[in-house]
Every structure is written in C-alpha cells, then in structure tokens.
Design a protein around this motif. Structure first.
Motif, short mmCIF file in Angstrom:
data_model
loop_
_atom_site.label_atom_id
_atom_site.label_comp_id
_atom_site.label_asym_id
_atom_site.label_seq_id
_atom_site.Cartn_x
_atom_site.Cartn_y
_atom_site.Cartn_z
N LEU A 190 0.83 -1.20 0.00
CA LEU A 190 0.00 0.00 0.00
C LEU A 190 0.87 1.26 0.00
CD1 LEU A 190 -2.80 1.31 0.19
CD2 LEU A 190 -2.67 1.03 2.67
N GLU A 191 1.90 1.27 0.84
CA GLU A 191 2.81 2.41 0.89
C GLU A 191 3.49 2.63 -0.45
OE1 GLU A 191 5.62 1.94 4.02
OE2 GLU A 191 4.10 1.46 5.54
N LYS A 192 3.98 1.55 -1.05
CA LYS A 192 4.71 1.65 -2.31
C LYS A 192 3.79 2.02 -3.47
CE LYS A 192 8.72 0.94 -0.67
NZ LYS A 192 9.71 2.04 -0.65
N ALA A 193 2.58 1.51 -3.46
CA ALA A 193 1.62 1.87 -4.52
C ALA A 193 1.34 3.37 -4.48
CB ALA A 193 0.33 1.07 -4.35
N SER A 194 1.22 3.92 -3.27
CA SER A 194 1.00 5.35 -3.13
C SER A 194 2.22 6.15 -3.57
CB SER A 194 0.65 5.67 -1.67
OG SER A 194 0.49 7.06 -1.49
N GLU A 195 3.40 5.73 -3.10
CA GLU A 195 4.65 6.43 -3.44
C GLU A 195 4.90 6.45 -4.95
OE1 GLU A 195 7.91 4.63 -1.42
OE2 GLU A 195 7.17 5.14 0.58
N GLN A 196 4.58 5.33 -5.61
CA GLN A 196 4.90 5.19 -7.04
C GLN A 196 3.72 5.51 -7.95
OE1 GLN A 196 7.24 1.69 -7.95
NE2 GLN A 196 8.17 1.67 -5.92
N ASN A 197 2.66 6.07 -7.37
CA ASN A 197 1.50 6.51 -8.14
C ASN A 197 0.88 5.40 -8.97
OD1 ASN A 197 1.58 9.30 -7.29
ND2 ASN A 197 3.39 9.53 -8.60
N LEU A 198 0.82 4.21 -8.40
CA LEU A 198 0.13 3.12 -9.05
C LEU A 198 -1.38 3.26 -8.82
CD1 LEU A 198 2.42 0.12 -7.94
CD2 LEU A 198 2.61 1.51 -10.01
N PRO A 199 -2.21 2.83 -9.74
CA PRO A 199 -3.66 2.88 -9.51
C PRO A 199 -4.05 1.82 -8.48
CG PRO A 199 -3.19 1.78 -11.59
CD PRO A 199 -1.87 2.27 -11.07
N TYR A 200 -4.57 2.24 -7.34
CA TYR A 200 -4.79 1.28 -6.24
C TYR A 200 -5.96 1.68 -5.36
CZ TYR A 200 -3.05 4.54 -2.73
OH TYR A 200 -2.91 5.62 -1.88
N LYS A 201 -6.40 0.70 -4.57
CA LYS A 201 -7.32 0.91 -3.46
C LYS A 201 -6.81 0.08 -2.29
CE LYS A 201 -10.89 3.40 -5.02
NZ LYS A 201 -11.36 4.65 -4.37
N PRO A 202 -6.97 0.57 -1.06
CA PRO A 202 -6.56 -0.20 0.12
C PRO A 202 -7.63 -1.19 0.53
CG PRO A 202 -7.37 1.93 0.81
CD PRO A 202 -7.44 1.92 -0.70
N PHE A 203 -7.22 -2.24 1.25
CA PHE A 203 -8.18 -3.19 1.80
C PHE A 203 -7.69 -3.72 3.14
CE2 PHE A 203 -5.20 -6.32 0.34
CZ PHE A 203 -5.49 -7.51 1.01
N GLU A 204 -8.63 -4.20 3.94
CA GLU A 204 -8.32 -4.91 5.18
C GLU A 204 -8.90 -6.31 5.15
OE1 GLU A 204 -6.35 -4.53 7.76
OE2 GLU A 204 -5.55 -2.72 6.83
N THR A 205 -10.15 -6.43 4.69
CA THR A 205 -10.78 -7.75 4.57
C THR A 205 -11.13 -7.99 3.11
OG1 THR A 205 -13.11 -7.13 4.77
CG2 THR A 205 -11.84 -7.33 6.82
N PHE A 206 -11.46 -9.24 2.79
CA PHE A 206 -11.86 -9.53 1.42
C PHE A 206 -13.28 -9.08 1.12
CE2 PHE A 206 -7.95 -11.86 1.34
CZ PHE A 206 -7.55 -11.72 0.02
N TYR A 207 -14.03 -8.71 2.13
CA TYR A 207 -15.30 -8.02 1.87
C TYR A 207 -15.01 -6.66 1.23
CZ TYR A 207 -17.47 -11.57 4.83
OH TYR A 207 -17.91 -12.77 5.35
N ASP A 208 -13.93 -6.00 1.68
CA ASP A 208 -13.49 -4.75 1.03
C ASP A 208 -13.15 -5.00 -0.43
OD1 ASP A 208 -13.63 -3.49 3.55
OD2 ASP A 208 -11.52 -3.93 3.98
N VAL A 209 -12.46 -6.10 -0.69
CA VAL A 209 -12.05 -6.42 -2.06
C VAL A 209 -13.28 -6.62 -2.94
CG1 VAL A 209 -10.80 -8.05 -3.53
CG2 VAL A 209 -9.86 -7.43 -1.29
N ILE A 210 -14.27 -7.35 -2.43
CA ILE A 210 -15.51 -7.56 -3.19
C ILE A 210 -16.15 -6.21 -3.51
CG2 ILE A 210 -17.85 -8.48 -3.11
CD1 ILE A 210 -16.73 -10.75 -1.30
N SER A 211 -16.22 -5.32 -2.54
CA SER A 211 -16.83 -4.00 -2.76
C SER A 211 -16.08 -3.21 -3.83
CB SER A 211 -16.85 -3.21 -1.45
OG SER A 211 -17.68 -3.83 -0.49
N ILE A 212 -14.76 -3.27 -3.79
CA ILE A 212 -13.93 -2.57 -4.78
C ILE A 212 -14.20 -3.13 -6.18
CG2 ILE A 212 -11.56 -2.19 -5.58
CD1 ILE A 212 -10.78 -2.24 -2.52
#
Length: 221
Positions: A190-212
C-alpha cells in the motif's frame, strides 16, 4: 477488458506470514539474520528462504505442518471473495512465495489446485529443501531471485486484453503490482503503490475487495 486477478497468499489471504511463524517456533536464532538480509535486499528471497528452511530438520515435518495449519488464519471474507469471482466469471490465481505443505491444505475446497502457484518442500534429506518451480522467465530481466516469480506467472497467464488486478501486501508483490492495471493493497505494498502513483485501493478484509471489484464492475458497464 476482462479482469484477471493475481492474489498473494501470506499476509494477504492469511493474516500473518506463515514462513515467519514457522521460523519463530522451530528455527534456531540465526533465522532472524537471514530474514533481515532478505528485507534489506542484501540477499534474495530465494536464497534467504532456502537457507531458513535448511535450518530445520526434515524429521520435524509433521510437527511443523500440524503447528502451522492450526495457527494460520484466513483473512475475513476470502471464501466469499473466491465465490464472487466464480459467479462473475473472473479468473483468480494464487501466486505465492509460500510453501505447498501449508498453501494447498489451507486453500483446499476454496481454490482449485491448478490455480495455485507456490514453492515446494522436499523432506527427503536430513534438512528441509525448498524447490522453486516458478522461476523468472527470459523477459523479466529479473535479478531479484524471488523464487516464485509473480511477473513471469502473470505474463504466462494474462492475455493482452485482460485487465490485470494484483492483490498483495509485501515486497514480493511490488514488481507484479507495477505490471498491473489496478492494485488492491495493504501494508508495505500500500505504501509503495502510493509512493509510485500506481492505480490502487486499500483493503483490510476480502469483503473490502468484493466492494472494490463490484464498484469497478458497475462503473465499467
């Protein structure tokens, strides 16, 4: 574009890193120095993990397997996430620097074995020997010697018109994330995706992943 998902295992599907848990319980103190060398990249993942497991006698096989299968916890929502990808016709592959003796049983009944790419343990000798069936391909130009080369696996499975989605958490996922059209990340990644301007979303659980994924599906209609 049709989504194709490549998901890490240790620290992503599971709540903790299973190799680290095994070493804490069974390895002599020198394993920690090897771990630090891997993290600061003074030695490769392949060399470090291989040396760590070589500290363990094969005679401990059953104790190690019993311990890690009882201790490992699957992150909340993973079974539902796997079912969601199947319902939506999304190809899901597990790409892991973990070892077969805990990856396969922990995913049994959730992910088909042929969709899992991981390293293998050989218990035939006096010490545990790790085998590396997923090396870097010719295109990678990779000098990291990561053991299980996630970019090479992506190249072998993803078509040019696929939308590559990488889910992960650690340094071993970063090169794969750089190849992805979209990244779902936590912790180090997550830190590196932000630093390197990659297209991303954060998650904690896989319910978050489903929502994304569902949000992206609706948006791309």
């Amino acid at each position: 574009m049709k989504p194709i998902i490549f998901c890490d295992f240790d620290g992503t599907i599971t709540n903790s890193d299973n190799i680290i848990e095994i070493m804490k319980r069974f390895a002599p103190p020198e394993w920690a120095g090897l771990k630090d060398q891997v993290l600061d990249r003074s030695i490769s993942v392949k060399e470090g993990v291989g040396k760590m497991f070589s500290l363990l006698p094969s005679s401990k096989r059953d104790d190690i397997i019993r311990y890690i299968l009882s201790k490992a916890e699957i992150r909340e929502g993973f079974a539902e996430f796997a079912a969601y990808t199947e319902e939506q016709g999304i190809d899901l592959y597990i790409v892991s620097g973990g070892i077969d003796f805990f990856v396969y049983p922990l995913l049994e009944g959730i992910i088909e074995k042929e969709r899992i790419y991981c390293n293998l343990a050989d218990f035939q000798g006096e010490r545990i020997c790790i085998k590396w069936p997923n090396p870097c391909d010719k295109e990678s130009g990779c000098e990291l010697e990561c053991g299980c080369c996630k970019p090479s696996i992506i190249r072998s499975l993803a078509a040019s018109d696929d939308e590559v989605i990488v889910i992960g958490d650690s340094v071993t996922d970063l090169e794969a994330a750089k190849m992805a059209d979209f990244v779902i990340a936590r912790d180090y990644l997550l830190e590196k995706a932000s630093e390197q301007n990659l297209p991303y979303k954060p998650f904690e659980t896989f319910y978050d992943v489903i929502s994304i994924l569902e949000s992206r599906r609706v948006m791309n209609r």
